[in-house]
Write a protein that holds these residues in place. Structure first.
Motif: not given
Ligand code: C5P
Length: 202
Positions: A34-35, A39, A77, A81, A87, A94, A110-111
């Motif tokens: 989900t990141g 991104r 990102a 976020a 969100r 998701q 936040d999964i």
């Molecule tokens: O996992 P990754 O480092 O690629 O995620 C990038 C950014 O996306 C995180 O630093 C966060 O701010 C945001 N993110 C989030 N919720 C998620 C996944 C990622 O807020 N479920």
């Protein structure tokens, strides 16, 4: 057999991606990073698109942009976020993925708390700042990025602080998550430990 959902959360570069992919293979589940969605949204704001518009009109193509792994995009990102409307715009996709027929592994922040609170198995994957910075530094150098270890460490800390402090879906371990500290584990050991836990819980 019941559909299995595995939720994996934790700070940047703790090993979520590797662990998620390995669990998806081991249990025959689809995997969503989900990141990547955040991104791709952040990446579009760097081109001048407004954050909410970027989230609302995100396409499969945006998720395949080839520069999503840069430190600049990671920072963008985490900025987008923190915006609740961004969100909210990304939740349905998701959750729909999580409900796929064959079961799924989702990794993010936040999964276990927001996207899939009903997940059968939840992990909160962590590692010390030093170990995480070392891992991310190696990846970035291998990817041809011009970074320093100190720069990577301060970027990670800044991003973790922003992700933990935001009001909307902050990064936090779900009450029923199993914490996996990978500081002193190699990947194979972490994967073995996680597979054992999933097997025990299902
Ligand atoms: O996992 P990754 O480092 O690629 O995620 C990038 C950014 O996306 C995180 O630093 C966060 O701010 C945001 N993110 C989030 N919720 C998620 C996944 C990622 O807020 N479920």
């Amino acid at each position: 057999p019941t559909r299995l959902t595995i939720a994996i959360d934790g700070p940047a570069a703790a090993g979520k991606g590797t662990l998620s992919r390995a669990l998806a293979v081991a249990f025959g589940l689809a995997h969503l990073d989900t990141g990547l969605i955040y991104r791709a949204t952040g990446r579009r704001t760097l081109d001048g698109t407004a954050a909410l518009e970027a989230a609302q009109t995100l396409t499969a193509e945006d998720l395949q942009a080839d520069d999503l792994r840069t430190p600049e995009v990671a920072r963008a990102a985490s900025v987008v976020a923190a915006i609740p409307e961004v969100r909210a715009a990304l939740v349905d996709f998701q959750r729909a993925f999580a409900r796929r027929q064959g079961g799924a592994v989702l990794d993010g922040r936040d999964i276990g708390t927001v996207i899939c609170p009903e997940a059968e198995v939840k992990f909160f994957v962590t590692a010390s700042d030093a170990v995480r910075a070392e891992r991310r530094f190696k990846e970035l150098v291998e990817g041809g990025h011009d970074v320093t270890l100190d720069g990577v460490l301060s970027d990670l800390r800044e991003r973790d602080a922003r992700d933990s402090a935001r009001a909307s879906a902050p990064m936090v371990a779900a009450e029923d998550a199993v914490t996996l500290d990978t500081s002193d584990m190699d990947i194979a050991a972490a994967v073995q430990a996680a597979i054992r836990l999933v097997t025990e819980k299902t």
